[in-house]
Design a protein around this motif. Structure first.
Motif, PDB file in Angstrom:
ATOM      1  N   VAL A 134      -3.445  -7.403  10.031  1.00  0.00           N
ATOM      2  CA  VAL A 134      -3.928  -6.961   8.723  1.00  0.00           C
ATOM      3  C   VAL A 134      -5.057  -5.943   8.892  1.00  0.00           C
ATOM      4  N   VAL A 135      -5.949  -6.190   9.864  1.00  0.00           N
ATOM      5  CA  VAL A 135      -7.059  -5.256  10.101  1.00  0.00           C
ATOM      6  C   VAL A 135      -6.524  -3.889  10.498  1.00  0.00           C
ATOM      7  N   ARG A 136      -5.504  -3.860  11.357  1.00  0.00           N
ATOM      8  CA  ARG A 136      -4.934  -2.569  11.787  1.00  0.00           C
ATOM      9  C   ARG A 136      -4.313  -1.823  10.610  1.00  0.00           C
ATOM     10  N   ILE A 137      -3.594  -2.542   9.752  1.00  0.00           N
ATOM     11  CA  ILE A 137      -2.988  -1.904   8.574  1.00  0.00           C
ATOM     12  C   ILE A 137      -4.079  -1.328   7.663  1.00  0.00           C
ATOM     13  N   LEU A 138      -5.151  -2.109   7.462  1.00  0.00           N
ATOM     14  CA  LEU A 138      -6.237  -1.634   6.592  1.00  0.00           C
ATOM     15  C   LEU A 138      -6.914  -0.391   7.178  1.00  0.00           C
ATOM     16  N   LEU A 139      -7.150  -0.390   8.480  1.00  0.00           N
ATOM     17  CA  LEU A 139      -7.786   0.777   9.103  1.00  0.00           C
ATOM     18  C   LEU A 139      -6.874   1.997   9.023  1.00  0.00           C
ATOM     19  N   GLU A 140      -5.584   1.785   9.224  1.00  0.00           N
ATOM     20  CA  GLU A 140      -4.633   2.906   9.145  1.00  0.00           C
ATOM     21  C   GLU A 140      -4.637   3.517   7.751  1.00  0.00           C
ATOM     22  N   HIS A 141      -4.664   2.650   6.741  1.00  0.00           N
ATOM     23  CA  HIS A 141      -4.692   3.178   5.381  1.00  0.00           C
ATOM     24  C   HIS A 141      -6.058   3.778   5.056  1.00  0.00           C
ATOM     25  N   TYR A 142      -7.094   3.276   5.682  1.00  0.00           N
ATOM     26  CA  TYR A 142      -8.447   3.811   5.443  1.00  0.00           C
ATOM     27  C   TYR A 142      -8.517   5.282   5.850  1.00  0.00           C
ATOM     28  N   TYR A 143      -7.932   5.595   7.021  1.00  0.00           N
ATOM     29  CA  TYR A 143      -7.982   6.979   7.502  1.00  0.00           C
ATOM     30  C   TYR A 143      -7.217   7.922   6.587  1.00  0.00           C
ATOM     31  N   LYS A 144      -6.167   7.415   5.928  1.00  0.00           N
ATOM     32  CA  LYS A 144      -5.351   8.264   5.049  1.00  0.00           C
ATOM     33  C   LYS A 144      -5.951   8.404   3.653  1.00  0.00           C
ATOM     34  N   GLU A 145      -6.704   7.411   3.223  1.00  0.00           N
ATOM     35  CA  GLU A 145      -7.173   7.345   1.835  1.00  0.00           C
ATOM     36  C   GLU A 145      -8.286   8.347   1.591  1.00  0.00           C
ATOM     37  N   VAL A 158     -11.285   2.972  -3.077  1.00  0.00           N
ATOM     38  CA  VAL A 158     -10.317   2.263  -2.239  1.00  0.00           C
ATOM     39  C   VAL A 158     -10.890   2.059  -0.832  1.00  0.00           C
ATOM     40  N   ARG A 159     -11.516   3.100  -0.278  1.00  0.00           N
ATOM     41  CA  ARG A 159     -12.119   2.959   1.055  1.00  0.00           C
ATOM     42  C   ARG A 159     -13.245   1.916   1.037  1.00  0.00           C
ATOM     43  N   LEU A 160     -13.977   1.869  -0.085  1.00  0.00           N
ATOM     44  CA  LEU A 160     -15.048   0.880  -0.205  1.00  0.00           C
ATOM     45  C   LEU A 160     -14.481  -0.541  -0.190  1.00  0.00           C
ATOM     46  N   LYS A 161     -13.364  -0.752  -0.892  1.00  0.00           N
ATOM     47  CA  LYS A 161     -12.748  -2.079  -0.921  1.00  0.00           C
ATOM     48  C   LYS A 161     -12.181  -2.451   0.443  1.00  0.00           C
ATOM     49  N   ILE A 162     -11.604  -1.462   1.141  1.00  0.00           N
ATOM     50  CA  ILE A 162     -11.077  -1.734   2.481  1.00  0.00           C
ATOM     51  C   ILE A 162     -12.207  -2.127   3.430  1.00  0.00           C
ATOM     52  N   LEU A 180       0.829  -1.215   0.000  1.00  0.00           N
ATOM     53  CA  LEU A 180       0.000   0.000   0.000  1.00  0.00           C
ATOM     54  C   LEU A 180       0.855   1.254   0.000  1.00  0.00           C
ATOM     55  N   CYS A 181       2.031   1.179   0.654  1.00  0.00           N
ATOM     56  CA  CYS A 181       2.928   2.345   0.641  1.00  0.00           C
ATOM     57  C   CYS A 181       3.533   2.550  -0.743  1.00  0.00           C
ATOM     58  N   LYS A 182       3.702   1.469  -1.513  1.00  0.00           N
ATOM     59  CA  LYS A 182       4.259   1.600  -2.868  1.00  0.00           C
ATOM     60  C   LYS A 182       3.264   2.203  -3.843  1.00  0.00           C
ATOM     61  N   ALA A 183       1.966   2.108  -3.503  1.00  0.00           N
ATOM     62  CA  ALA A 183       0.939   2.585  -4.438  1.00  0.00           C
ATOM     63  C   ALA A 183       1.052   4.085  -4.605  1.00  0.00           C
ATOM     64  N   GLN A 204      -5.596  -2.198  -6.936  1.00  0.00           N
ATOM     65  CA  GLN A 204      -5.060  -3.423  -7.531  1.00  0.00           C
ATOM     66  C   GLN A 204      -4.374  -4.290  -6.481  1.00  0.00           C
ATOM     67  N   TYR A 205      -3.608  -3.669  -5.571  1.00  0.00           N
ATOM     68  CA  TYR A 205      -2.951  -4.419  -4.497  1.00  0.00           C
ATOM     69  C   TYR A 205      -3.996  -5.063  -3.569  1.00  0.00           C
ATOM     70  N   LEU A 206      -5.055  -4.334  -3.288  1.00  0.00           N
ATOM     71  CA  LEU A 206      -6.098  -4.877  -2.409  1.00  0.00           C
ATOM     72  C   LEU A 206      -6.808  -6.051  -3.067  1.00  0.00           C
ATOM     73  N   LEU A 207      -7.034  -5.968  -4.373  1.00  0.00           N
ATOM     74  CA  LEU A 207      -7.672  -7.075  -5.084  1.00  0.00           C
ATOM     75  C   LEU A 207      -6.781  -8.314  -5.092  1.00  0.00           C
ATOM     76  N   GLN A 208      -5.470  -8.115  -5.261  1.00  0.00           N
ATOM     77  CA  GLN A 208      -4.541  -9.243  -5.220  1.00  0.00           C
ATOM     78  C   GLN A 208      -4.501  -9.859  -3.823  1.00  0.00           C
ATOM     79  N   PHE A 209      -4.543  -9.001  -2.803  1.00  0.00           N
ATOM     80  CA  PHE A 209      -4.507  -9.491  -1.427  1.00  0.00           C
ATOM     81  C   PHE A 209      -5.760 -10.307  -1.102  1.00  0.00           C
ATOM     82  N   ALA A 210      -6.888  -9.920  -1.673  1.00  0.00           N
ATOM     83  CA  ALA A 210      -8.153 -10.601  -1.370  1.00  0.00           C
ATOM     84  C   ALA A 210      -8.162 -12.039  -1.884  1.00  0.00           C
TER      85      ALA A 210
END
Length: 976
Positions: free
Chosen positions: A74-85, A90-94, A45-48, A56-62
């Motif tokens: 994984v949940v903590r990482i997703l929530l952290e990125h959710y607040y930044k996005e 992307v927020r919908l996929k998270i 997610l940081c590379k995106a 695309q990274y989230l779809l591959q992860f799923a």
């Protein structure tokens, strides 16, 4: 000088080493760890660089599974990125991934509730908000026992019910339906039509407010939420009945379909409640009113609603008979009163002595004016509702109407007689599935009806159908149908003989049909016996050909009628008695045992002596229990006389299974189990183990063959019989474990080398451990048994050497007691009979070598569990080649409970032969002993893999299910 110095240094070093020995440096232990999923996701997610890459990274992860221990990270990482996005997609996929991750088995989702509810307060996108509510719905459905979390989620749902986006309101209603309770009132912050903000209201009134929502999807969600409350065991209030009835006229079919379900549920909850009729002072039962309204929906514009309405009508068994019968009549009844005919009105005027002169205006007008559009106790759609359903343009509606008629007719014999004509008319439907379903339905209600000759004529016309399934279903129907006259018997026999001539493959089905037809109507068959048998009072008639299937069909009809009508047997000629004896031996399942005057029965026994009395089943069951009790007196496998007792008991049980078909499964199961014990007993004889190995090679070979046979028999016991309880399965596994132990002991005596013995020992210990895990609850029943003694020695067995293990097993086997067998109530043995090919033809199937020829297979399966995956066809060629064919699931038909029909084709091919040879065709039952132990490895959160085909369980072995049938084939060389 240099050498002297080197020597001095070496001596000094040796003294130092002796005084201070070198300390061992501890070896560093390596711990292999899997790469962290959360770290990998964070890096991705940081590379995106843009939202597209992140998505695309989230779809591959799923698509990848996540272990339980990694979910929280994984949940903590997703929530952290959710607040930044900032991108909504992307927020919908998270938000979607959060919901899927919380489904992971072993993960407690209560730690995510606070974070998800906090994100709801700051979210501006309606789509993301709806997805977050869906995540809360997933979490709440897993934490139903937590009252605080449930109450909190309900408050969140009530808060967002006023959202302008339909998706948010839908999810809120789903939350209320899944988590809401009746006993706790809700504080609804939003303002609904007709209510004040902040009022304390129950969940049903909150949901019912949205029955009138402007969006049809929300109205549908509100009805489904109410139905969800009902499915969870909460009683719905009767006050919502009028609202549900109004929704039946909604403009959208999803709303109307859900409303039909709601009205039906209320009719089942409050059938005897009284509801008023609109624009009238009269009242009616709620179940009758709802029946009329749902009947009206059979004329709906949407075929989906019509199917739903027809299905619901079939389960409304409490409706009044006059409402029920009105559904078969298209004539409208104003106010549920039949309009009198002109003749009836004239008769009444004649009786009163007054006729209309015509001089006065409207002197014959009705005394009360009735607005037929406004006053109806039953809607006009209910008049002839089933007639409309049976004539619908969509075959799905017609099938649903036929099934509904079946359910209602089974509970009402008078209604069954009235709907008979309509069901018989459906035999002429253009769709084969509708015709087949109509035949099955008439078969189910056949005990309440008697066919007239004109109805029977319509039914028998279906015998001309080209579909084999239709014809056989009709034969099954005729087996259980009552007819009224001897002309009906003649008509049925004539049409069945025509069917036999046109379709010779229907032979067995036609014979079976005539068997039941004769046994059900002996008094109707009696008058036509002279005509059927070509009897003459003065002259001898020629003896018919016994190879004629039509003549056999007539004999089957007459013999079965003669079983309960002894007068028929007095009409038989001499050759008929000979034919009876022949058919009694060759077709004993079709020809009953008869009392013939002055003649012995075909078996040489009287009816009483053969055991066919009223209490034969009870006495046979008692004999079975006594046989087992006699064997249970054996305390050890080496008891004197034990072998003779087992052999006699096995013989008795086999004979019992042949005499009493109802106990055949139990008797065969016991006999097979005792045969395993007998083989084990013979293999453990004293002389085998007291002799040196080179002197008892023959005995070792015999013991190895016995072990192999015991293993085969145990697989038959486990997979060939249905109705077994856990205790019987554990007993079978116990015998198998004894056989494997004996196999290990024999391998140690005959084979050289330590490596094979080590692997065999490890495998046996694994089997012992798996037995303990699978049958932990049954271990108290295994006292003083082989497995109990081994489990006591388990710590010693794990640590000892292979040869020590073999010695322990040998001693324990010889000291183990006889394990008693307790039978369940009913055991059925799986079996199969190949009808076609018969194996009687001497004409070979000729085909060109290298090409294929199709061989038709027709077989009947009895008590086979999951036949689509377990039944295989084996073809054995003369050169030893064996081919196993997997029939398609569509090749299996289910004509009745416990019976399956297999109609398939097998393709044969071979190189050229010089002369015709026979191949063997048989049915096999495939099994896998590890099938019940396997668990699905697919992660529950990963829904992206649901579309992929599942891996089929590996087949461990096969069991012969039918007798082999031999077929002549002749591959010819290709012409050049």
């Amino acid at each position: 000088m240099a050498a002297h110095l080197k020597k001095r240094v070496y001596e000094e070093f040796s003294k130092v080493v002796q005084q201070h020995p070198l300390e061992e440096v501890p070896a560093k232990k390596l711990r292999l760890t899997k790469p962290s999923k959360s770290a990998a996701l964070h890096i991705d997610l940081c590379k995106a660089s843009n939202p597209t890459d992140a998505l695309q990274y989230l779809l591959q992860f799923a698509r990848k599974p996540v272990e339980v221990e990694s979910v929280e990270g994984v949940v903590r990482i997703l929530l952290e990125h959710y607040y930044k996005e900032t991108d909504n997609s992307v927020r919908l996929k998270i938000a979607s991934l959060l919901g899927l991750l919380t489904k992971t088995q072993g993960f407690s989702p209560d730690c995510v509730v606070d974070d998800v509810t906090n994100t709801l307060n700051n979210e501006k996108s309606h789509q993301v908000l709806a997805q977050l509510l869906d995540t809360l719905l997933v979490i709440g459905s897993q934490l139903l026992d937590s009252v605080s979390i449930t109450q909190r989620l309900i408050e969140v749902a009530c808060k967002h019910l006023s959202d302008t986006y339909f998706g948010v309101r839908n999810k809120c209603l789903q939350l209320l339906g899944c988590l809401g309770t009746i006993d706790k009132p809700l504080t609804k912050d939003s303002e609904a039509p007709g209510t004040s903000a902040g009022a304390l209201r129950d969940v049903q009134s909150v949901i019912s407010d949205y029955f009138a929502d402007q969006d049809p999807r929300v109205r549908t969600a509100a009805i489904k939420a109410m139905l969800q409350l009902h499915e969870r065991g909460m009683k719905l209030q009767q006050t919502i009945y009028n609202q549900a009835c109004r929704l039946l006229t909604d403009d959208y079919e999803q709303v109307r379909s859900a409303a039909v379900q709601m009205v039906w549920v209320l009719s089942q909850l409050y059938p005897e409640s009284i509801v008023p009729i609109p624009s009238s002072n009269e009242e009616i039962r709620l179940v009758d009113d709802s029946f009329g309204k749902i009947s009206h929906m059979i004329s709906d514009g949407s075929w989906v609603v019509r199917v739903q309405a027809a299905k619901r009508l079939g389960s409304m068994l409490q409706v009044s008979p006059h409402f029920l019968e009105q559904t078969l009549d298209k004539k409208l009844m104003s106010d549920l009163r039949r309009k009198r005919t002109a003749h009836e009105r004239a008769k009444e005027l004649y009786a009163s002595g007054e006729f209309s002169s015509g001089r006065r205006w409207a002197d014959d007008a009705p005394k009360e004016r009735v607005d037929t559009s406004g006053v109806n106790l039953i809607d006009s759609g209910a008049c002839g509702a089933f007639v409309h359903g049976l004539e619908d343009e969509m075959y799905e509606v017609r099938i649903a109407a036929v099934e509904a008629l079946c359910s209602l007719a089974q509970s009402s014999p008078s209604f069954a007689e009235k709907c008979l004509d309509f069901l018989v008319d459906m035999f002429n439907d253009e769709i084969e599935e509708v015709r087949l379903q109509s035949i099955h339905v008439l078969r189910q209600i056949s005990r309440n009806i008697t066919l007239r000759e004109d109805q029977l004529d319509t039914v028998l016309a279906v015998l001309e159908d080209s579909s084999r399934d239709i014809r056989e279903a009709l034969h099954e129907l005729l087996c259980y149908t009552n007819v009224s006259t001897k002309e009906c018997i003649q008509l049925a026999l004539l049409e069945l003989l025509k069917n036999l001539t046109k379709y010779p493959t229907d032979r067995n089905s036609v014979w079976k049909c005539l068997k039941f037809l004769g046994s059900r109507h002996p008094t109707l068959v009696l008058p036509i016996v002279p005509e059927l048998m070509s009897l003459h009072p003065y002259f001898d008639t020629p003896e018919p050909d016994m190879d004629d299937p039509a003549y056999i069909a007539v004999l089957v009809l007459v013999f079965n009628a003669a079983q309960s009508c002894p007068t028929i047997t007095a009409l038989f000629s001499d050759h008929t008695f000979r034919h009876y004896a022949y058919l009694r031996d060759s077709l004993s399942h079709l020809v009953p045992q008869l009392r013939l005057p002055g003649r012995k029965l075909s078996s040489g026994l009287s009816c009483e002596a053969s055991g066919f009395g009223s209490g034969s089943v009870e006495s046979a069951h008692l004999f079975l229990q006594e046989s087992l009790a006699r064997v249970n007196t054996l305390h050890s496998l080496e008891s004197p006389g034990a072998q003779d007792l087992l052999e006699f008991t096995i013989r008795d049980l086999q004979r019992l299974g042949e005499l009493e078909t109802e106990l055949a499964g139990s008797a065969d199961f016991c006999a097979t189990y005792l045969r395993c014990q007998l083989l084990l007993m013979k293999a453990l004889q004293e002389k085998l183990w007291n002799m040196a190995v080179p002197l008892c090679l023959k005995q070792n070979a015999m013991a190895s063959a016995a072990v192999k046979q015991i293993l085969e028999e145990t697989y038959k016991l486990e997979f060939l019989y249905s109705g077994l309880e856990t205790r019987q399965v554990a007993t079978v596994h116990h015998v198998r474990l004894q056989a494997k132990a004996l196999q290990l002991v024999l391998a140690a005596r005959t084979k050289r080398g330590v490596e094979p013995l080590i692997s065999a020992s490890e495998k046996f210990l694994q089997d012992l451990g798996s037995f303990q895990r699978l049958f932990m609850t049954e271990l108290p029943h295994f006292q003083d048994s082989f497995v109990e003694k081994l489990l006591e020695l388990m710590p010693r067995l794990v640590a000892c050497k292979p040869m020590d293990l073999v010695k322990i097993l040998q001693t324990t086997l010889r000291q183990s007691g006889f394990l008693h067998l307790k039978l369940p109530e009913q055991i059925h043995r799986a079996s199969a009979t190949i009808i076609e090919p018969t194996g009687e033809s001497d004409n070979p199937l000729r085909f060109t070598s290298g090409l294929v020829v199709a061989l038709d297979i027709d077989a009947t399966l009895e008590h086979v569990q999951d036949p689509q995956t377990t039944v295989k066809v084996q073809v054995l060629y003369p050169d030893g080649q064996a081919h196993i064919i997997h029939p398609k699931p569509a090749d299996f038909r289910i004509p009745g409970p416990g019976r399956v029909r297999l109609i398939t084709q097998v393709y044969l091919s071979h190189s050229a032969w010089t002369e015709p040879c026979q191949i063997e065709v048989r049915l096999l039952l495939a099994y896998s002993s590890s099938a019940t132990k396997l668990t699905s490895s697919k992660p529950t959160w990963n829904e992206g893999t649901e579309g992929f085909p599942q891996v089929e369980t590996s087949i461990e072995g096969t069991i012969p299910l039918s007798k082999p049938v031999k077929v002549f084939i002749m591959p010819k060389p290709a012409r050049r």
